[in-house]
Design a protein around this motif. Structure first.
Motif, PDB file in Angstrom:
ATOM      1  N   THR A 167      -6.489  13.354  -0.538  1.00  0.00           N
ATOM      2  CA  THR A 167      -5.014  12.846  -1.042  1.00  0.00           C
ATOM      3  C   THR A 167      -5.334  12.087  -1.587  1.00  0.00           C
ATOM      4  N   GLU A 168      -6.007  11.069  -1.870  1.00  0.00           N
ATOM      5  CA  GLU A 168      -6.291  10.041  -2.339  1.00  0.00           C
ATOM      6  C   GLU A 168      -5.946  10.461  -3.939  1.00  0.00           C
ATOM      7  N   TYR A 169      -6.095  10.790  -4.400  1.00  0.00           N
ATOM      8  CA  TYR A 169      -6.181  11.283  -6.015  1.00  0.00           C
ATOM      9  C   TYR A 169      -5.067  11.398  -6.061  1.00  0.00           C
ATOM     10  N   VAL A 170      -4.468  12.787  -5.526  1.00  0.00           N
ATOM     11  CA  VAL A 170      -3.107  13.385  -5.490  1.00  0.00           C
ATOM     12  C   VAL A 170      -2.027  11.688  -5.152  1.00  0.00           C
ATOM     13  N   ARG A 171      -2.706  10.708  -4.552  1.00  0.00           N
ATOM     14  CA  ARG A 171      -1.745   9.401  -4.437  1.00  0.00           C
ATOM     15  C   ARG A 171      -1.604   8.995  -5.556  1.00  0.00           C
ATOM     16  N   GLN A 172      -2.831   7.884  -6.422  1.00  0.00           N
ATOM     17  CA  GLN A 172      -2.897   7.883  -7.302  1.00  0.00           C
ATOM     18  C   GLN A 172      -2.258   8.372  -8.829  1.00  0.00           C
ATOM     19  N   SER A 173      -2.216   9.721  -8.961  1.00  0.00           N
ATOM     20  CA  SER A 173      -1.645  10.349  -9.499  1.00  0.00           C
ATOM     21  C   SER A 173       0.363  10.102  -9.273  1.00  0.00           C
ATOM     22  N   LEU A 174       0.216  10.046  -8.393  1.00  0.00           N
ATOM     23  CA  LEU A 174       2.224   9.740  -7.890  1.00  0.00           C
ATOM     24  C   LEU A 174       1.850   8.092  -8.105  1.00  0.00           C
ATOM     25  N   ALA A 175       1.587   7.133  -8.775  1.00  0.00           N
ATOM     26  CA  ALA A 175       1.526   5.989  -9.171  1.00  0.00           C
ATOM     27  C   ALA A 175       3.186   5.522  -9.219  1.00  0.00           C
ATOM     28  N   ARG A 176       3.318   6.185  -9.901  1.00  0.00           N
ATOM     29  CA  ARG A 176       5.048   6.188 -10.813  1.00  0.00           C
ATOM     30  C   ARG A 176       6.366   5.950 -10.117  1.00  0.00           C
ATOM     31  N   GLN A 177       5.956   7.597  -9.191  1.00  0.00           N
ATOM     32  CA  GLN A 177       7.098   7.584  -7.934  1.00  0.00           C
ATOM     33  C   GLN A 177       6.393   6.545  -6.671  1.00  0.00           C
ATOM     34  N   ILE A 178       5.022   5.945  -5.453  1.00  0.00           N
ATOM     35  CA  ILE A 178       5.268   4.979  -4.635  1.00  0.00           C
ATOM     36  C   ILE A 178       5.164   3.931  -5.279  1.00  0.00           C
ATOM     37  N   THR A 179       5.418   3.690  -6.799  1.00  0.00           N
ATOM     38  CA  THR A 179       5.817   1.749  -7.159  1.00  0.00           C
ATOM     39  C   THR A 179       7.341   2.011  -6.233  1.00  0.00           C
ATOM     40  N   LYS A 180       7.686   3.058  -7.163  1.00  0.00           N
ATOM     41  CA  LYS A 180       9.341   2.654  -7.842  1.00  0.00           C
ATOM     42  C   LYS A 180      10.297   3.081  -5.914  1.00  0.00           C
ATOM     43  N   GLN A 181       9.119   3.422  -5.223  1.00  0.00           N
ATOM     44  CA  GLN A 181       9.839   3.735  -3.540  1.00  0.00           C
ATOM     45  C   GLN A 181       9.632   2.354  -2.799  1.00  0.00           C
ATOM     46  N   VAL A 182       8.319   1.543  -3.424  1.00  0.00           N
ATOM     47  CA  VAL A 182       8.100   0.857  -2.280  1.00  0.00           C
ATOM     48  C   VAL A 182       8.623  -1.221  -3.075  1.00  0.00           C
ATOM     49  N   SER A 183       9.160  -0.952  -4.227  1.00  0.00           N
ATOM     50  CA  SER A 183       9.538  -2.220  -5.157  1.00  0.00           C
ATOM     51  C   SER A 183      11.126  -2.013  -5.959  1.00  0.00           C
ATOM     52  N   THR A 184      11.686  -3.302  -5.624  1.00  0.00           N
ATOM     53  CA  THR A 184      12.656  -3.174  -6.417  1.00  0.00           C
ATOM     54  C   THR A 184      13.103  -4.021  -8.066  1.00  0.00           C
ATOM     55  N   PRO A 185      12.886  -3.158  -8.970  1.00  0.00           N
ATOM     56  CA  PRO A 185      13.569  -3.233 -10.530  1.00  0.00           C
ATOM     57  C   PRO A 185      13.546  -5.357 -10.658  1.00  0.00           C
ATOM     58  N   GLY A 186      12.954  -6.183 -11.641  1.00  0.00           N
ATOM     59  CA  GLY A 186      13.020  -7.051 -11.675  1.00  0.00           C
ATOM     60  C   GLY A 186      12.856  -8.475 -10.433  1.00  0.00           C
ATOM     61  N   GLU A 187      11.880  -7.454  -9.087  1.00  0.00           N
ATOM     62  CA  GLU A 187      11.663  -8.324  -8.448  1.00  0.00           C
ATOM     63  C   GLU A 187      10.386  -8.395  -8.382  1.00  0.00           C
ATOM     64  N   PRO A 188       9.486  -9.027  -7.579  1.00  0.00           N
ATOM     65  CA  PRO A 188       7.738  -9.438  -7.168  1.00  0.00           C
ATOM     66  C   PRO A 188       8.090  -8.301  -5.892  1.00  0.00           C
ATOM     67  N   LEU A 189       6.588  -7.752  -5.892  1.00  0.00           N
ATOM     68  CA  LEU A 189       6.460  -6.753  -4.470  1.00  0.00           C
ATOM     69  C   LEU A 189       5.646  -7.796  -3.777  1.00  0.00           C
ATOM     70  N   TYR A 190       5.616  -8.271  -2.957  1.00  0.00           N
ATOM     71  CA  TYR A 190       5.110  -9.253  -1.527  1.00  0.00           C
ATOM     72  C   TYR A 190       4.461  -8.585  -1.153  1.00  0.00           C
ATOM     73  N   VAL A 191       2.954  -8.462  -0.939  1.00  0.00           N
ATOM     74  CA  VAL A 191       2.157  -7.989  -0.054  1.00  0.00           C
ATOM     75  C   VAL A 191       1.224  -8.529   0.690  1.00  0.00           C
ATOM     76  N   ILE A 192       0.885  -7.923   1.146  1.00  0.00           N
ATOM     77  CA  ILE A 192      -0.221  -8.468   2.425  1.00  0.00           C
ATOM     78  C   ILE A 192      -1.963  -7.849   2.239  1.00  0.00           C
ATOM     79  N   THR A 193      -2.890  -9.004   1.670  1.00  0.00           N
ATOM     80  CA  THR A 193      -3.933  -7.858   1.610  1.00  0.00           C
ATOM     81  C   THR A 193      -5.188  -8.102   2.627  1.00  0.00           C
ATOM     82  N   LEU A 194      -6.062  -7.477   2.130  1.00  0.00           N
ATOM     83  CA  LEU A 194      -7.266  -7.683   2.805  1.00  0.00           C
ATOM     84  C   LEU A 194      -8.263  -8.943   2.485  1.00  0.00           C
TER      85      LEU A 194
END
Length: 662
Positions: free
Chosen positions: A540-567
C-alpha cells in the motif's frame, strides 16, 4: 442510352452505378422485417430492368461500332475469365440458367401463389376486423389501419406477380442479346474492320461475354432480391437475425453435421486437411451454442425461482427477509417523512442518487444502494445512519427551520435553538425562516434541512467507505478494469495476488481518504511489487507513492505553500527502532510512556495548527509513515499522514511545527 452513343468513360460509370444499385437493393431486401417495408420494390424492379436494358444497348453499340466498351467490360472479359472466350461463355450461360430456371422461375411462382392467397384471404380478414371492432377490442382508427394494410398487401403481391415477369423477360433477352452480339460482331469485324476470323472471334466474343457478365451479375442480385421479398414472412427481425436464431436453434444438429464431415474425411479419399478443420469448427460451434442454451435455461429457471421466492417472502409464514442486512440504511422518525415523500415536495431520493454519483467520482467505488425507511421507534425529528445493521451516526432536524453556522464572530441579534452540525461537529443554531436573510447578511452559513442530512450522509459514507468494499465489490472493480486493461489484470490476478489481497490494498487507501478511481496506476504498482512481497500494508505504501500527484492535489492549494507538522529525528529513530517483523506483517512496539508522549505532542501541534485556521498535516519519512499511522489512527483518524515521497517536487512545503516530546 437508347438513342445517343455514350463515351466509354460514362459507360464505365453507369455500369458501376448499376452494380452498386443492385447491391443496395438486395441488402435492403435482406434487412426488411416485412414485405410492405419495401413496397416500392415492384416499380423499382421495372426501373432497374429498363436501366439495365438501356445500358445493354449502349454497350452493344460501342462494342459493334468501335470494338471497345470501356475499362469495366474489358476487365470482366479478360481479367475475370482470363481472356478465354469459351470459359467466359460457359460462366455466362451458368449464371443465366441459374437466374432463369432457379431463381426467376421460383420467384414468379411464389409471387403468383402469394397474390392469389392474399386476394382469397381478404374477405376473411375484413370480417375478422369487423368482428374485433364490434366487440370493442380495437378502435375505429386501428380498424382503418388494418384495412389499409390488407389492401396494401393485396396490391403489393399483385404488383409482384406482374413485376416478376420483367425479371423472366430480362433473362431471356440477355441470352438473345449475347448471341446477336457475337454473330454480328464476327460479321462486322471481318467485313468492316478487316479482321481475320480468329481475331474477330476473340475480340468480339471476349467483349460480348464481358458485357454479358457485367449485366447479368446485377440482374442475378435483383432476381435474388425478388425471391427474398416474395418468400419473406413477417417477423420481428431481419433476415440475418432470423437465420441466426432459427438455423442455429438446435446445437446438437451441428454435432451430427461435424460427425458426418469427419466420417467423409476418414473413409473417403477427400483431403483430411479440408474436412478436419470444418468438422472441428462445427463441433466447437455446437459446443458454444449448447453452453449459451444451457446458460439461458439457467437464467430462466433462476428468474422463475426468484419469482417463487418473492411469493414465499410475501407469505405470512416467511421470515427469510428478516435475515437480509442492507449495506447502508437511513432511518428517520415520522416527523421527517416529508423529506422523502415526493408528494409533499421531498427530494431526498433524488439527493441520494446524486450522492452515489458524486462518491463514485470522488472515491472510485460504487456505493451500494441506500435503503431509506421510516422508523416509529425514533423520535419524530430524529434520523440514524446504519452500516451493515449497526448505527454509525445520528442527528436531529427541524424541517421548518434553517441551520446557521457562525463565521466566527457572533451576532447577538441572531437567535435560535442551539445544536451541533452533524457532519463536522461544528456549533450551530436552528433559526426561523424570517431570520434567514438577516443571518446571511451577518455572514452566517445558512443551510436547509435536506442539505444538512445530505452532507451528513455523504461524510459518513466517505468516512466508512473502506467498510463497504468487500470481496464481491472488489471483483466487480477488477472485472470493470479488465474490459479496458486485460493484460494488466491478468498479470496480477490470480497468480500473484488474490482478490482478498487486492481488496486489502484498496481498503487501506480508502481508510485514509485516498480515492481508488485511478485503478490503472494502482494495478501497475501492484504488478511491480506484488510478486516481491505479501505484506499488503507495505505494498500500500508503494501504491501511495505512485499516487503522489493525486495525493498532492488533494491536500494542497495551487499557488500556496503546504503547511505541515514534521517529526523530529529522534522520534523517527525511536519509531524505526521499535519496528517488529513477523510472518503476519510488521508493526511498531514502543514503550507505553514513549507512545503517550509522542501522541500528546502530536495532538498539541495539530490543535495549534487548527487554531491558526490551517488543516493539520503530518509529514514524515517513507520508512516510518505506515507505523506513525498505526500509532495515531485511533486518536487522530482524520489527520492526513504523508511521507516525503507522496508529495510532488514542485510543492512548497513549510514546517510550522515539530513533534519532539521533551
Amino acid at each position: 442510352m437508347l438513342i445517343i452513343p455514350l463515351p466509354t468513360t460514362l459507360i464505365d460509370f453507369l455500369i458501376i452505378t448499376n452494380i452498386s444499385l443492385s447491391l443496395i437493393i438486395i441488402l435492403v431486401a435482406m434487412s426488411t422485417k416485412d414485405s410492405l417495408q419495401f413496397s416500392i420494390f415492384p416499380t423499382l424492379l421495372l426501373l432497374v430492368t429498363l436501366f439495365r436494358i438501356g445500358l445493354n444497348v449502349s454497350t452493344i453499340r460501342s462494342i459493334l461500332s468501335n470494338a471497345d466498351a470501356g475499362n469495366v467490360i474489358d476487365t470482366f472479359g479478360n481479367y475475370v475469365v482470363g481472356g478465354n472466350a469459351l470459359v467466359g461463355f460457359v460462366v455466362f450461360m451458368v449464371i443465366v440458367l441459374i437466374q432463369f430456371i432457379v431463381i426467376t422461375k421460383g420467384a414468379e411462382r411464389v409471387s403468383e401463389v402469394g397474390a392469389r392467397f392474399t386476394l382469397d384471404a381478404m374477405p376473411g380478414k375484413q370480417m375478422s376486423i369487423d368482428a374485433d371492432l364490434n366487440a370493442g377490442l380495437i378502435s375505429d382508427q386501428e380498424a382503418k389501419n388494418r384495412r389499409e394494410r390488407i389492401e396494401k398487401e393485396a396490391d403489393f403481391y399483385g404488383a409482384m406477380d406482374g413485376a416478376s415477369k420483367f425479371v423472366k423477360g430480362d433473362a431471356i433477352a440477355s441470352i438473345v442479346i449475347v448471341f446477336i452480339s457475337m454473330i454480328f460482331g464476327l460479321i462486322i469485324g471481318m467485313m468492316q474492320m478487316g479482321m481475320d476470323l480468329g481475331t474477330a472471334a476473340t475480340t468480339y466474343t471476349v467483349l460480348t461475354i464481358g458485357d454479358g457478365l457485367v449485366s447479368q451479375i446485377p440482374a442475378l442480385l435483383i432476381s435474388t432480391a425478388t425471391g427474398i421479398i416474395v418468400t419473406r414472412a413477417s417477423s420481428s427481425g431481419n433476415l440475418g437475425e432470423d437465420i441466426a436464431t432459427q438455423l442455429l436453434a438446435f446445437p446438437k444438429m451441428l454435432y451430427v453435421a461435424a460427425a458426418t464431415i469427419l466420417l467423409l474425411g476418414l473413409v473417403t479419399p477427400i483431403d483430411k486437411w479440408i474436412t478436419l478443420p470444418i468438422a472441428a469448427l462445427l463441433a466447437i460451434g455446437g459446443y458454444q451454442l449448447s453452453k449459451m442454451e444451457k446458460k439461458t435455461n439457467e437464467q430462466e429457471i433462476a428468474a422463475t425461482d426468484s419469482e417463487e421466492e418473492e411469493e414465499d417472502i410475501k407469505s405470512p409464514e416467511s421470515v427469510v427477509s428478516l435475515l437480509q442486512i442492507d449495506p447502508i440504511e437511513f432511518e428517520f422518525g415520522y416527523g421527517l417523512i416529508p423529506l422523502a415523500d415526493t408528494n409533499q415536495g421531498g427530494d431526498l431520493l433524488d439527493r441520494v442518487v446524486m450522492i452515489r454519483r458524486q462518491l463514485a467520482l470522488e472515491l472510485g467505488m460504487v456505493v451500494p444502494v441506500i435503503r431509506i425507511r421510516d422508523n416509529i421507534q425514533l423520535q419524530p425529528n430524529e434520523y440514524t445512519i446504519k452500516l451493515k445493521g449497526n448505527e454509525v451516526a445520528k442527528g436531529e432536524l427541524l424541517l421548518d427551520h434553517y441551520m446557521a453556522m457562525s463565521p466566527g464572530v457572533e451576532d447577538e441579534s441572531i437567535v435560535g435553538i442551539e445544536t451541533i452540525e452533524p457532519a463536522f461537529g461544528l456549533p450551530a443554531i436552528w433559526i426561523s425562516e424570517e431570520m434567514k436573510e438577516q443571518a446571511e447578511l451577518s455572514g452566517y452559513t445558512v443551510v436547509d434541512p435536506p442539505s444538512v442530512v445530505s452532507t451528513h450522509l455523504t461524510e459518513v459514507i466517505k468516512r466508512h467507505a473502506y467498510e463497504l468494499l468487500g470481496r464481491q465489490e472488489t471483483k466487480q472493480l477488477i472485472d470493470h478494469l479488465k474490459e479496458t486493461y486485460p493484460a494488466l489484470v491478468e498479470e496480477i490476478t490470480p497468480n500473484h495476488l488474490s482478490v482478498g489481497e487486492i481488496q486489502k490494498v484498496l481498503k487501506n487507501l480508502l481508510k485514509e481518504n485516498i480515492s481508488i478511481r485511478n485503478l490503472p496506476i494502482i494495478f501497475e504498482t501492484l504488478a511491480d511489487y506484488g510478486p516481491m512481497s505479501k505484506d499488503m500494508n507495505l505494498i500500500t505504501e508503494y501504491v501511495r507513492q505512485s499516487l503522489a500527484r493525486q495525493i498532492t492535489k488533494q491536500v494542497s492549494t495551487p499557488g500556496e505553500p503546504l503547511y505541515v507538522i514534521t517529526l523530529s529525528g529522534s522520534v523517527e529513530k525511536k519509531i524505526a527502532d521499535g519496528i517488529q517483523q513477523t510472518e503476519h506483517g510488521n508493526f511498531v512496539s514502543l514503550d507505553p510512556n514513549d507512545s503517550q508522549l509522542i501522541l500528546q505532542a502530536t495532538m498539541e501541534e495539530t490543535e495549534r495548527l487548527s487554531q491558526m485556521g490551517q488543516m493539520p498535516i503530518i509529514l514524515c519519512s517513507p520508512a516510518v509513515r505506515m507505523y506513525v499511522r498505526q500509532m495515531l489512527e485511533r486518536y487522530l483518524p482524520q489527520i492526513p499522514i504523508l511521507s516525503y515521497n507522496e508529495l510532488e517536487a514542485n510543492v512548497e512545503v513549510q514546517s510550522v511545527g515539530v513533534v519532539n516530546p521533551s
